[in-house]
Design a protein around this motif. Structure first.
Motif, PDB file in Angstrom:
ATOM      1  N   LYS A  25     -18.579 129.083 -44.581  1.00  0.00           N
ATOM      2  CA  LYS A  25     -19.575 128.361 -45.370  1.00  0.00           C
ATOM      3  C   LYS A  25     -19.401 128.723 -46.839  1.00  0.00           C
ATOM      4  N   SER A  26     -19.435 127.705 -47.683  1.00  0.00           N
ATOM      5  CA  SER A  26     -19.310 127.900 -49.126  1.00  0.00           C
ATOM      6  C   SER A  26     -20.172 126.862 -49.827  1.00  0.00           C
ATOM      7  N   ASP A  27     -21.149 127.307 -50.584  1.00  0.00           N
ATOM      8  CA  ASP A  27     -22.065 126.418 -51.316  1.00  0.00           C
ATOM      9  C   ASP A  27     -22.701 125.376 -50.396  1.00  0.00           C
ATOM     10  N   GLY A  28     -23.041 125.785 -49.168  1.00  0.00           N
ATOM     11  CA  GLY A  28     -23.699 124.887 -48.227  1.00  0.00           C
ATOM     12  C   GLY A  28     -22.755 123.979 -47.454  1.00  0.00           C
ATOM     13  N   PHE A  29     -21.454 124.092 -47.704  1.00  0.00           N
ATOM     14  CA  PHE A  29     -20.469 123.283 -46.997  1.00  0.00           C
ATOM     15  C   PHE A  29     -19.743 124.133 -45.967  1.00  0.00           C
ATOM     16  N   LYS A  30     -19.382 123.517 -44.855  1.00  0.00           N
ATOM     17  CA  LYS A  30     -18.566 124.180 -43.847  1.00  0.00           C
ATOM     18  C   LYS A  30     -17.106 123.823 -44.105  1.00  0.00           C
ATOM     19  N   ILE A  31     -16.259 124.840 -44.238  1.00  0.00           N
ATOM     20  CA  ILE A  31     -14.849 124.639 -44.557  1.00  0.00           C
ATOM     21  C   ILE A  31     -14.006 125.212 -43.415  1.00  0.00           C
ATOM     22  N   PRO A  32     -13.139 124.389 -42.809  1.00  0.00           N
ATOM     23  CA  PRO A  32     -12.279 124.922 -41.753  1.00  0.00           C
ATOM     24  C   PRO A  32     -11.195 125.830 -42.337  1.00  0.00           C
ATOM     25  N   THR A  33     -10.932 126.941 -41.665  1.00  0.00           N
ATOM     26  CA  THR A  33      -9.882 127.863 -42.078  1.00  0.00           C
ATOM     27  C   THR A  33      -9.053 128.234 -40.853  1.00  0.00           C
ATOM     28  N   ILE A  34      -7.862 128.759 -41.094  1.00  0.00           N
ATOM     29  CA  ILE A  34      -7.002 129.234 -40.015  1.00  0.00           C
ATOM     30  C   ILE A  34      -6.671 130.694 -40.293  1.00  0.00           C
ATOM     31  N   GLN A  35      -6.982 131.566 -39.343  1.00  0.00           N
ATOM     32  CA  GLN A  35      -6.579 132.967 -39.427  1.00  0.00           C
ATOM     33  C   GLN A  35      -5.188 133.035 -38.796  1.00  0.00           C
ATOM     34  N   LEU A  36      -4.156 133.116 -39.634  1.00  0.00           N
ATOM     35  CA  LEU A  36      -2.774 133.008 -39.163  1.00  0.00           C
ATOM     36  C   LEU A  36      -2.319 134.219 -38.378  1.00  0.00           C
ATOM     37  N   GLU A  37      -1.621 133.941 -37.270  1.00  0.00           N
ATOM     38  CA  GLU A  37      -0.945 134.976 -36.502  1.00  0.00           C
ATOM     39  C   GLU A  37       0.551 134.936 -36.808  1.00  0.00           C
ATOM     40  N   SER A  38       1.082 133.713 -36.979  1.00  0.00           N
ATOM     41  CA  SER A  38       2.496 133.543 -37.315  1.00  0.00           C
ATOM     42  C   SER A  38       2.699 132.160 -37.913  1.00  0.00           C
ATOM     43  N   GLY A  39       3.843 131.979 -38.546  1.00  0.00           N
ATOM     44  CA  GLY A  39       4.167 130.690 -39.132  1.00  0.00           C
ATOM     45  C   GLY A  39       5.630 130.606 -39.503  1.00  0.00           C
ATOM     46  N   GLU A  40       6.137 129.376 -39.587  1.00  0.00           N
ATOM     47  CA  GLU A  40       7.519 129.161 -39.988  1.00  0.00           C
ATOM     48  C   GLU A  40       7.636 127.826 -40.719  1.00  0.00           C
ATOM     49  N   ARG A  41       8.583 127.746 -41.636  1.00  0.00           N
ATOM     50  CA  ARG A  41       8.848 126.499 -42.341  1.00  0.00           C
ATOM     51  C   ARG A  41       9.593 125.556 -41.397  1.00  0.00           C
TER      52      ARG A  41
END
Length: 52
Positions: A25-41
């Motif tokens: 939550k930020s300034d009354g808005f809900k913002i989706p986030t991802i807590q990364l475990e891994s990633g690749e290009r």
């Protein structure tokens, strides 16, 4: 939160990630986030939608 530049990523670069979806939550808005475990290009997909 961090942007991709903090991890050496360029703008408009495609990545495949694995992690946990969260909501912040930020300034009354809900913002989706991802807590990364891994990633690749990856190369851009032929059909650029979100893949699970």
């Amino acid at each position: 939160m961090e942007d991709g530049a903090a991890h050496g990523m360029k703008e408009n670069e495609w990545v495949k990630v694995k992690g946990k979806l969260n909501v912040k939550k930020s300034d009354g808005f809900k913002i989706p986030t991802i807590q990364l475990e891994s990633g690749e290009r990856i190369q851009p997909p032929l059909d650029p939608y979100i893949y699970l």
